[in-house]
Design a protein around this motif. Structure first.
Motif, mmCIF file in Angstrom:
data_model
loop_
_atom_site.group_PDB
_atom_site.id
_atom_site.type_symbol
_atom_site.label_atom_id
_atom_site.label_comp_id
_atom_site.label_asym_id
_atom_site.label_seq_id
_atom_site.Cartn_x
_atom_site.Cartn_y
_atom_site.Cartn_z
ATOM 1 N N ARG A 1 76.497 26.703 34.581
ATOM 2 C CA ARG A 1 75.896 25.208 32.997
ATOM 3 C C ARG A 1 77.515 24.700 32.098
ATOM 4 N N ILE A 2 78.520 25.142 32.559
ATOM 5 C CA ILE A 2 79.606 24.749 32.073
ATOM 6 C C ILE A 2 80.067 23.685 32.477
ATOM 7 N N VAL A 3 79.555 23.487 34.746
ATOM 8 C CA VAL A 3 80.170 22.071 35.166
ATOM 9 C C VAL A 3 79.161 21.208 34.479
ATOM 10 N N LYS A 4 77.822 22.039 34.704
ATOM 11 C CA LYS A 4 77.066 20.623 34.364
ATOM 12 C C LYS A 4 76.851 19.721 32.505
ATOM 13 N N ARG A 5 77.555 20.957 31.435
ATOM 14 C CA ARG A 5 77.843 20.310 30.339
ATOM 15 C C ARG A 5 78.768 19.084 30.303
ATOM 16 N N PHE A 6 80.304 19.612 30.975
ATOM 17 C CA PHE A 6 80.536 19.023 31.080
ATOM 18 C C PHE A 6 80.375 16.907 31.871
ATOM 19 N N VAL A 7 79.716 17.351 32.657
ATOM 20 C CA VAL A 7 79.367 16.545 33.690
ATOM 21 C C VAL A 7 78.476 15.209 32.813
ATOM 22 N N LYS A 8 77.416 16.268 32.236
ATOM 23 C CA LYS A 8 76.881 15.406 31.290
ATOM 24 C C LYS A 8 77.610 15.144 29.178
ATOM 25 N N GLN A 9 79.144 15.631 28.889
ATOM 26 C CA GLN A 9 79.287 15.067 27.782
ATOM 27 C C GLN A 9 80.312 14.543 28.446
ATOM 28 N N LYS A 10 80.771 13.605 29.957
ATOM 29 C CA LYS A 10 81.740 13.214 30.303
ATOM 30 C C LYS A 10 80.522 11.690 30.388
ATOM 31 N N LEU A 11 79.787 11.690 30.393
ATOM 32 C CA LEU A 11 78.917 10.685 31.082
ATOM 33 C C LEU A 11 77.984 10.554 29.520
ATOM 34 N N GLY A 12 78.197 10.568 28.287
ATOM 35 C CA GLY A 12 77.960 10.584 27.667
ATOM 36 C C GLY A 12 76.117 10.791 27.471
ATOM 37 N N ILE A 13 75.951 11.710 28.021
ATOM 38 C CA ILE A 13 74.631 11.974 28.084
ATOM 39 C C ILE A 13 74.534 13.083 26.850
ATOM 40 N N GLU A 14 75.483 14.108 26.827
ATOM 41 C CA GLU A 14 75.049 14.698 25.854
ATOM 42 C C GLU A 14 76.384 15.124 24.547
ATOM 43 N N ALA A 15 75.997 15.166 23.919
ATOM 44 C CA ALA A 15 76.924 14.725 21.870
ATOM 45 C C ALA A 15 78.108 16.673 22.055
#
Length: 165
Positions: free
Chosen positions: A98-112
């Motif tokens: 989940r840490i990696v998934k969150r990081f990727v989503k945040q870098k892509l602007g999908i997750e604030a």
């Protein structure tokens, strides 16, 4: 359940659970990171422990609340204030993914997020996870004092049972 303290380590699912419970129970939820750090025109500023307590006490004066966050010394009062403590504790491997998934989503602007999602923050999330696991025994000892109001969630099925109560 009117005053709920959701606690867990990074990527355990605290925020997701808080949002779901807030919608289901119609209770406002508060991220403890936003109590510790508040946004100013100059950027995020860390409140003192006394300032954090003031914010918590102001929120506690309301009829119901949900707080979610990691275990910090500055808001130990929530263990006493809460009528329900939920420890969100999925397996370590799941939190690491989940840490990696969150990081990727945040870098892509999908997750604030309220912080800068950079490699240093990614690294720190793994450090905090490691440190939590090393200190797990003392955290578990602390929880023993609140066993009468403690709910432990380790998987999605546990969450579904809690939401049906």
């Amino acid at each position: 359940m009117r005053k709920i303290f959701i606690i867990g380590i990074v990527a355990s699912g605290k925020t997701t659970l808080a949002k779901q419970l807030s919608q289901t129970l119609h209770i406002p939820w508060h991220e403890l990171d936003c109590v510790v750090y508040h946004q100013t025109p100059e950027g995020r500023v860390k409140r003192t422990a006394a300032e954090q307590l003031e914010v918590i006490e102001e929120i506690d004066s309301s009829e119901a609340w949900i707080f979610e966050g990691v275990d910090r010394d500055s808001y130990q009062c929530l263990f006493e204030m809460a009528d329900t403590i939920i420890f969100v504790d999925p397996p370590l491997w799941k939190r690491r993914v989940r840490i990696v998934k969150r990081f990727v989503k945040q870098k892509l602007g999908i997750e604030a997020c309220h912080y800068q999602p950079d490699l240093k923050m990614l690294y720190m999330m793994y450090v905090w996870t490691r440190d939590f696991e090393r200190g797990r025994a003392s955290f578990e000892d602390k929880l023993q004092g609140y066993s009468s109001k403690l709910v432990r969630l380790s998987n999605h099925n546990d969450l579904q049972k809690l939401l049906k109560q």
